[in-house]
Scaffold this motif. Sequence first.
Motif, PDB file in Angstrom:
ATOM      1  N   PRO A  92       0.843  -1.201   0.000  1.00 35.32           N
ATOM      2  CA  PRO A  92       0.000   0.000   0.000  1.00 35.32           C
ATOM      3  C   PRO A  92       0.876   1.248   0.000  1.00 35.32           C
ATOM      4  O   PRO A  92       1.964   1.250   0.577  1.00 35.32           O
ATOM      5  CB  PRO A  92      -0.807  -0.121   1.290  1.00 35.32           C
ATOM      6  CG  PRO A  92      -0.100  -1.131   2.125  1.00 35.32           C
ATOM      7  CD  PRO A  92       0.710  -1.981   1.207  1.00 35.32           C
ATOM      8  N   PRO A  93       0.412   2.293  -0.672  1.00 33.99           N
ATOM      9  CA  PRO A  93       1.215   3.523  -0.689  1.00 33.99           C
ATOM     10  C   PRO A  93       1.367   4.085   0.718  1.00 33.99           C
ATOM     11  O   PRO A  93       0.452   3.976   1.546  1.00 33.99           O
ATOM     12  CB  PRO A  93       0.418   4.468  -1.583  1.00 33.99           C
ATOM     13  CG  PRO A  93      -0.928   3.867  -1.715  1.00 33.99           C
ATOM     14  CD  PRO A  93      -0.819   2.414  -1.377  1.00 33.99           C
ATOM     15  N   ARG A  94       2.538   4.662   0.981  1.00 31.86           N
ATOM     16  CA  ARG A  94       2.796   5.240   2.293  1.00 31.86           C
ATOM     17  C   ARG A  94       2.926   6.747   2.132  1.00 31.86           C
ATOM     18  O   ARG A  94       3.587   7.222   1.217  1.00 31.86           O
ATOM     19  CB  ARG A  94       4.065   4.661   2.899  1.00 31.86           C
ATOM     20  CG  ARG A  94       3.888   3.195   3.138  1.00 31.86           C
ATOM     21  CD  ARG A  94       5.021   2.443   3.755  1.00 31.86           C
ATOM     22  NE  ARG A  94       6.287   3.067   4.013  1.00 31.86           N
ATOM     23  CZ  ARG A  94       7.252   2.495   4.687  1.00 31.86           C
ATOM     24  NH1 ARG A  94       7.088   1.312   5.183  1.00 31.86           N
ATOM     25  NH2 ARG A  94       8.388   3.100   4.866  1.00 31.86           N
ATOM     26  N   ASN A  95       2.295   7.460   3.027  1.00 32.21           N
ATOM     27  CA  ASN A  95       2.367   8.906   3.013  1.00 32.21           C
ATOM     28  C   ASN A  95       2.937   9.352   4.346  1.00 32.21           C
ATOM     29  O   ASN A  95       2.305   9.183   5.394  1.00 32.21           O
ATOM     30  CB  ASN A  95       0.976   9.515   2.781  1.00 32.21           C
ATOM     31  CG  ASN A  95       1.019  11.018   2.660  1.00 32.21           C
ATOM     32  OD1 ASN A  95       1.920  11.673   3.165  1.00 32.21           O
ATOM     33  ND2 ASN A  95       0.037  11.575   1.978  1.00 32.21           N
ATOM     34  N   GLY A  96       4.136   9.907   4.325  1.00 34.78           N
ATOM     35  CA  GLY A  96       4.824  10.319   5.553  1.00 34.78           C
ATOM     36  C   GLY A  96       4.112  11.412   6.314  1.00 34.78           C
ATOM     37  O   GLY A  96       4.388  11.637   7.490  1.00 34.78           O
TER      38      GLY A  96
END
Length: 98
Positions: A92-96
């Motif tokens: 899954p995409p990770r958003n910091g």
Amino acid sequence: MARASRTDLAVLGALSIEPMTGYAVRAGIRDVLGHFWSESYGQIYPTLARLEADGFVERQPGERPRSSVYGLTPSGRERLLALLMAPDEPSPPRNGLL
């Protein structure tokens, strides 16, 4: 592919070139994959120990005291090929910022 499998793939891939120490494995991964993948010593050494216990790598004494050189076994080469042929499971995409 789970994180552990990716670490196995990176370590076995590095060892497929030539037998090397854990330090050299990390340096090889950093130099080749470092733009998009990193492995710490805290991931590499336990992975090497587990791969050795599973019979995928074998350890020989290194040139320096307390140093070990790891090499692929025939079953380790088979494991590497199996990991390379396994379908990739997108993470899954990770958003910091979240």
